[in-house]
Write a protein that holds these residues in place. Structure first.
Motif, PDB file in Angstrom:
ATOM      1  N   LEU A 107       0.838  -1.196   0.000  1.00  0.00           N
ATOM      2  CA  LEU A 107       0.000   0.000   0.000  1.00  0.00           C
ATOM      3  C   LEU A 107       0.870   1.242   0.000  1.00  0.00           C
ATOM      4  CD1 LEU A 107      -2.890   1.154   0.221  1.00  0.00           C
ATOM      5  CD2 LEU A 107      -2.604   1.113   2.701  1.00  0.00           C
ATOM      6  N   MET A 108       0.553   2.174  -0.881  1.00  0.00           N
ATOM      7  CA  MET A 108       1.255   3.440  -0.951  1.00  0.00           C
ATOM      8  C   MET A 108       0.622   4.418   0.018  1.00  0.00           C
ATOM      9  SD  MET A 108       3.656   2.901  -3.083  1.00  0.00           S
ATOM     10  CE  MET A 108       4.211   4.577  -3.299  1.00  0.00           C
ATOM     11  N   GLY A 109       1.412   4.972   0.934  1.00  0.00           N
ATOM     12  CA  GLY A 109       0.914   5.932   1.904  1.00  0.00           C
ATOM     13  C   GLY A 109       0.793   7.324   1.307  1.00  0.00           C
ATOM     14  N   GLU A 110       0.455   8.251   2.183  1.00  0.00           N
ATOM     15  CA  GLU A 110       0.343   9.632   1.743  1.00  0.00           C
ATOM     16  C   GLU A 110       1.719  10.185   1.384  1.00  0.00           C
ATOM     17  OE1 GLU A 110      -2.335  11.343   1.246  1.00  0.00           O
ATOM     18  OE2 GLU A 110      -3.672   9.748   1.920  1.00  0.00           O
ATOM     19  N   PRO A 111       1.802  11.002   0.337  1.00  0.00           N
ATOM     20  CA  PRO A 111       3.111  11.570  -0.013  1.00  0.00           C
ATOM     21  C   PRO A 111       3.605  12.502   1.071  1.00  0.00           C
ATOM     22  CG  PRO A 111       1.342  12.615  -1.271  1.00  0.00           C
ATOM     23  CD  PRO A 111       0.724  11.455  -0.544  1.00  0.00           C
ATOM     24  N   PRO A 112       4.910  12.562   1.279  1.00  0.00           N
ATOM     25  CA  PRO A 112       5.434  13.447   2.329  1.00  0.00           C
ATOM     26  C   PRO A 112       5.151  14.909   2.001  1.00  0.00           C
ATOM     27  CG  PRO A 112       7.213  12.569   0.965  1.00  0.00           C
ATOM     28  CD  PRO A 112       5.963  11.843   0.553  1.00  0.00           C
ATOM     29  N   GLU A 113       4.777  15.651   3.038  1.00  0.00           N
ATOM     30  CA  GLU A 113       4.455  17.054   2.855  1.00  0.00           C
ATOM     31  C   GLU A 113       5.726  17.888   2.907  1.00  0.00           C
ATOM     32  OE1 GLU A 113       1.778  17.870   5.988  1.00  0.00           O
ATOM     33  OE2 GLU A 113       0.083  16.826   5.073  1.00  0.00           O
ATOM     34  N   LYS A 114       5.938  18.688   1.881  1.00  0.00           N
ATOM     35  CA  LYS A 114       7.081  19.570   1.824  1.00  0.00           C
ATOM     36  C   LYS A 114       6.642  20.950   2.306  1.00  0.00           C
ATOM     37  CE  LYS A 114       9.179  17.120  -2.082  1.00  0.00           C
ATOM     38  NZ  LYS A 114       9.713  17.251  -3.457  1.00  0.00           N
ATOM     39  N   GLY A 115       7.358  21.484   3.268  1.00  0.00           N
ATOM     40  CA  GLY A 115       6.980  22.767   3.825  1.00  0.00           C
ATOM     41  C   GLY A 115       8.187  23.594   4.192  1.00  0.00           C
ATOM     42  N   VAL A 116       7.902  24.766   4.698  1.00  0.00           N
ATOM     43  CA  VAL A 116       8.918  25.723   5.112  1.00  0.00           C
ATOM     44  C   VAL A 116       8.662  26.072   6.566  1.00  0.00           C
ATOM     45  CG1 VAL A 116       9.930  27.987   4.693  1.00  0.00           C
ATOM     46  CG2 VAL A 116       9.083  26.634   2.769  1.00  0.00           C
ATOM     47  N   THR A 117       9.680  25.959   7.406  1.00  0.00           N
ATOM     48  CA  THR A 117       9.574  26.309   8.817  1.00  0.00           C
ATOM     49  C   THR A 117      10.057  27.737   9.012  1.00  0.00           C
ATOM     50  OG1 THR A 117       9.935  24.016   9.454  1.00  0.00           O
ATOM     51  CG2 THR A 117      10.235  25.678  11.155  1.00  0.00           C
ATOM     52  N   ALA A 118       9.269  28.541   9.699  1.00  0.00           N
ATOM     53  CA  ALA A 118       9.587  29.952   9.901  1.00  0.00           C
ATOM     54  C   ALA A 118       9.316  30.330  11.345  1.00  0.00           C
ATOM     55  CB  ALA A 118       8.776  30.835   8.958  1.00  0.00           C
ATOM     56  N   ARG A 119       9.895  31.440  11.753  1.00  0.00           N
ATOM     57  CA  ARG A 119       9.716  31.951  13.113  1.00  0.00           C
ATOM     58  C   ARG A 119       8.663  33.044  13.119  1.00  0.00           C
ATOM     59  NH1 ARG A 119      12.263  36.127  15.774  1.00  0.00           N
ATOM     60  NH2 ARG A 119      13.659  36.374  13.979  1.00  0.00           N
ATOM     61  N   HIS A 250       1.179  24.014  22.479  1.00  0.00           N
ATOM     62  CA  HIS A 250       2.590  23.935  22.096  1.00  0.00           C
ATOM     63  C   HIS A 250       2.929  25.168  21.261  1.00  0.00           C
ATOM     64  CE1 HIS A 250       2.747  19.727  23.431  1.00  0.00           C
ATOM     65  NE2 HIS A 250       1.558  19.616  22.872  1.00  0.00           N
ATOM     66  N   ALA A 251       3.017  26.302  21.900  1.00  0.00           N
ATOM     67  CA  ALA A 251       3.347  27.546  21.210  1.00  0.00           C
ATOM     68  C   ALA A 251       4.830  27.822  21.379  1.00  0.00           C
ATOM     69  CB  ALA A 251       2.510  28.699  21.758  1.00  0.00           C
ATOM     70  N   SER A 252       5.657  27.252  20.482  1.00  0.00           N
ATOM     71  CA  SER A 252       7.103  27.413  20.581  1.00  0.00           C
ATOM     72  C   SER A 252       7.618  28.631  19.826  1.00  0.00           C
ATOM     73  CB  SER A 252       7.804  26.159  20.039  1.00  0.00           C
ATOM     74  OG  SER A 252       7.477  25.962  18.666  1.00  0.00           O
ATOM     75  N   GLY A 253       6.750  29.314  19.092  1.00  0.00           N
ATOM     76  CA  GLY A 253       7.187  30.467  18.323  1.00  0.00           C
ATOM     77  C   GLY A 253       7.585  30.152  16.903  1.00  0.00           C
ATOM     78  N   TYR A 254       7.389  28.912  16.466  1.00  0.00           N
ATOM     79  CA  TYR A 254       7.721  28.520  15.100  1.00  0.00           C
ATOM     80  C   TYR A 254       6.489  27.886  14.455  1.00  0.00           C
ATOM     81  CZ  TYR A 254      12.671  29.290  16.066  1.00  0.00           C
ATOM     82  OH  TYR A 254      13.870  29.866  16.385  1.00  0.00           O
TER      83      TYR A 254
END
Length: 327
Positions: A107-119, A250-254
């Protein structure tokens, strides 16, 4: 005489009682030493010791000091821990079984999500506008309408995009409309921002209802948010169902901004290209085979042999012999 007779009777009764006590003590010692006899007295001894040593929960002092309530609460928590331990074991077993099934079915799972982490650099937390500003924009790979997440769950959606910054509208804003569903009940509704930490559920179905304390996930309807993102936990207050937002835990600021789900819209009828389907030819019976006509035999002319005249052979003349005699 009467007094002496009575004293003798009392002393005899005391002796009998003392003998019975001594015999009972010896019997107890034998019972403790013999395992078969000891097992016979264990249930009775346990019941008596529990009754004697059990705290009096219903006593006046226990009720005044709150000891009875604390002990009752401790018992309830112990029962919940035992139940959760069983559920944990069942969940681990089901997870292993699911992984085995996925490997078998390839079974093929969900494709990995590509994102950008910002502050998060700026927070506008007013009564009419709840937005945050992140220090990543289009030059870093953020796309318009990107979905923002943090360690707790869903944060919001990008409404303004610059080269190096993004403005995110929080799900707690009163203008935010988020389609959600219950993780256990499967009930669908629309969550609208209520205050900084909570949201209120609208457009509830009339038949079914949410379960107190269950998690609320994004349903993915409308195509603005992916399906299955954690939003919070639902509680009922009066006649309203409120959602305690998970992003505040979980408000870490990012924040992590991922691309929104891509849904291809269907073309209108005027732009749909026509597909010409060729007619299907039915097979016809093959005609009977006819004998091939006899082909005329063409004889090619044979080239005549050309005989070249050869040179005359040389004539050899013999010398004439004299004739003897005459005729």
């Amino acid at each position: 005489m009467a007094r002496s007779g009575r004293s003798s009777q009392k002393s005899g009764a005391r002796r009998v009682t003392l003998g019975i006590l001594i015999f009972g003590a010896l019997a107890l010692i034998v019972a403790q030493s013999a395992p078969q006899i000891s097992n016979f007295f264990v249930p009775a001894r346990t019941t008596i010791s529990d009754r004697i040593g059990a705290p009096a929960d219903t006593s006046l002092w226990a009720q005044i000091s709150g000891q009875a309530g604390r002990e009752q609460r401790i018992k309830e928590l112990e029962n919940e821990v035992r139940d959760l331990a069983r559920y944990k074991a069942a969940a681990i077993s089901m997870a292993e079984r699911m992984e085995a099934y996925e490997n078998i079915l390839n079974l093929m799972g969900e494709p990995p999500e590509k994102g950008v982490t910002a502050r998060v650099t700026t927070v506008v937390d007013g009564p009419f506008a709840q937005t945050v500003l992140a220090n990543a924009g289009s030059l870093q790979g953020v796309v318009p309408g990107a979905v923002a997440l943090n360690e707790g769950g869903l944060v919001g959606r990008v409404i303004q995009l610059g080269d190096r910054s993004s403005r995110i509208l929080l799900v707690s804003n009163y203008q935010s409309q988020l389609p959600v569903l219950g993780e256990v009940s499967g009930v669908r509704a629309i969550m609208q921002g209520k205050d900084r930490d909570r949201g209120v559920l609208k457009d509830l179905p009339e038949v079914s209802d949410f379960i107190e304390g269950e998690r609320v996930l994004s349903s993915g309807e409308g195509g603005a948010f992916p399906r299955g993102l954690v939003v919070g936990t639902v509680t009922k207050q009066g006649s309203e169902w409120l959602v305690k937002l998970a992003m505040r835990d979980h408000a870490s600021g990012y924040v992590r901004m991922i691309a929104p789900p891509e849904i291809v819209e269907p073309l209108p009828e005027s732009e749909v290209p026509e597909v010409v389907v060729p007619p299907v030819e039915t097979a016809k019976p093959a005609p009977a085979a006819r004998p091939a006509p006899a082909r005329p035999v063409v004889t090619e002319p044979v080239a005549a042999a050309v005989v070249t005249p050869e040179a005359d052979p040389p004539v050899i003349r013999l010398p004439e012999t004299p004739v003897q005699g005459g005729e």
